[in-house]
Write an enzyme that holds these catalytic residues in place. Sequence first.
Site, PDB file in Angstrom:
ATOM      1  N   GLY A  50      -0.639   7.132  13.368  1.00  9.75           N
ATOM      2  CA  GLY A  50      -0.419   5.684  13.331  1.00  9.75           C
ATOM      3  C   GLY A  50      -1.673   4.847  13.182  1.00  9.75           C
ATOM      4  O   GLY A  50      -1.682   3.692  13.603  1.00  9.75           O
ATOM      5  N   ASN A  80      -2.795   3.639  10.454  1.00  7.93           N
ATOM      6  CA  ASN A  80      -2.450   2.529   9.552  1.00  7.93           C
ATOM      7  C   ASN A  80      -1.634   1.462  10.285  1.00  7.93           C
ATOM      8  O   ASN A  80      -1.809   0.271  10.046  1.00  7.93           O
ATOM      9  CB  ASN A  80      -1.691   3.049   8.330  1.00  7.93           C
ATOM     10  CG  ASN A  80      -2.631   3.615   7.290  1.00  7.93           C
ATOM     11  OD1 ASN A  80      -3.402   2.890   6.681  1.00  7.93           O
ATOM     12  ND2 ASN A  80      -2.607   4.926   7.125  1.00  7.93           N
ATOM     13  N   LEU A 138      12.948   9.680   2.015  1.00  2.00           N
ATOM     14  CA  LEU A 138      14.247   9.045   2.239  1.00  2.00           C
ATOM     15  C   LEU A 138      15.104   9.114   0.968  1.00  2.00           C
ATOM     16  O   LEU A 138      14.579   9.227  -0.141  1.00  2.00           O
ATOM     17  CB  LEU A 138      14.040   7.594   2.665  1.00  2.00           C
ATOM     18  CG  LEU A 138      13.388   7.435   4.049  1.00  2.00           C
ATOM     19  CD1 LEU A 138      12.991   5.989   4.302  1.00  2.00           C
ATOM     20  CD2 LEU A 138      14.312   7.938   5.154  1.00  2.00           C
ATOM     21  N   HIS A 174      -0.476   5.366  -0.063  1.00  2.00           N
ATOM     22  CA  HIS A 174      -0.706   6.752  -0.473  1.00  2.00           C
ATOM     23  C   HIS A 174      -2.211   6.987  -0.577  1.00  2.00           C
ATOM     24  O   HIS A 174      -2.918   6.175  -1.196  1.00  2.00           O
ATOM     25  CB  HIS A 174      -0.024   7.029  -1.820  1.00  2.00           C
ATOM     26  CG  HIS A 174      -0.204   8.438  -2.269  1.00  2.00           C
ATOM     27  ND1 HIS A 174       0.471   9.490  -1.673  1.00  2.00           N
ATOM     28  CD2 HIS A 174      -1.020   8.995  -3.198  1.00  2.00           C
ATOM     29  CE1 HIS A 174       0.081  10.629  -2.235  1.00  2.00           C
ATOM     30  NE2 HIS A 174      -0.824  10.349  -3.160  1.00  2.00           N
TER      31      HIS A 174
HETATM   32  C1  GRF Z   1      -2.558   8.460   5.850  1.00  2.00           C
HETATM   33  O1  GRF Z   1      -3.579   9.050   5.080  1.00  2.00           O
HETATM   34  C2  GRF Z   1      -1.460   7.991   4.955  1.00  2.00           C
HETATM   35  O2  GRF Z   1      -1.891   7.476   3.737  1.00  2.00           O
HETATM   36  C3  GRF Z   1      -0.777   9.301   4.727  1.00  2.00           C
HETATM   37  O3  GRF Z   1      -0.780   9.975   5.950  1.00  2.00           O
HETATM   38  C4  GRF Z   1      -1.866   9.504   6.718  1.00  2.00           C
HETATM   39  C5  GRF Z   1      -1.258   8.948   7.976  1.00  2.00           C
HETATM   40  O4  GRF Z   1      -2.127   8.365   8.816  1.00  2.00           O
HETATM   41  N1  GRF Z   1       0.377   9.249   3.947  1.00  2.00           N
HETATM   42  P1  GRF Z   1      -1.708   7.491  10.083  1.00  2.00           P
HETATM   43  O5  GRF Z   1      -0.462   8.092  10.726  1.00  2.00           O
HETATM   44  O6  GRF Z   1      -1.472   6.078   9.621  1.00  2.00           O
HETATM   45  O7  GRF Z   1      -2.894   7.610  10.998  1.00  2.00           O
END
Ligand code: GRF
Length: 208
Positions: A12, A14, A94, A110
């Site tokens: 998490g 992001n 999904l 991505h």
């Molecule tokens: C990130 O690199 C996102 O782009 C990818 O998985 C990772 C997840 O990171 N699809 P987080 O859970 O937000 O730390």
Amino acid sequence: MMKIAVLVSGGGSNLQAILDAKVRGELPNGELCLVLSSSPDAYALERAAKAGVPQAVCRPQDYADRSAYTDAIIETLKDYGAEVVVLAGFMFMLAPQFAEVYENRAINVHPALIPSFCGPGFYGLKVHERALAAGVKVSGATVHFVTAETDAGPIIAQKAVDILEDDTPQVLQRRIMEQCEWILLPRALRLLSEGKITVKDGKVHIDQ
Ligand code: GRF
């Protein structure tokens, strides 16, 4: 205020970037109404709890198939009044009805420069392993609208970083998160919540 739900599966970071942007006043038109995880163990849920954002868990294994799982996700999002959905490290594909219900209202981050290193099978560290194996000199991240096809929706924003001589997949992943994902995602969300993004003929126009 536009109600935003964030779909997560793991760390998490992001999600945290979005929460931090909100605290800094960089998401004035949006509020987080839900963090929905595909796993009860996701650290993202703790981040949501600390920030006082409602949480829910929908585990794929509790449903008969992908379509039933997707319907449950959509129902939960509706229950919380989600108008915009962010896929932030959500590790589950999904079914197409999700993209239909949330057309031009769901975005994904991505960790590569689409159309490179994307599509089915390109997730997590695999993306960075493939980029290093290909010997490309730059990689980065892409924020795009979610469509039925994986990683193929209209591109909202991209940012690149250099690949360095001794990069490992882990080191590259971290650089792309810090320098690309955590910056692009809150920014795209702000623009979306301010109604500044339109899609025409499959291409994004941003009204800055
Ligand atoms: C990130 O690199 C996102 O782009 C990818 O998985 C990772 C997840 O990171 N699809 P987080 O859970 O937000 O730390």
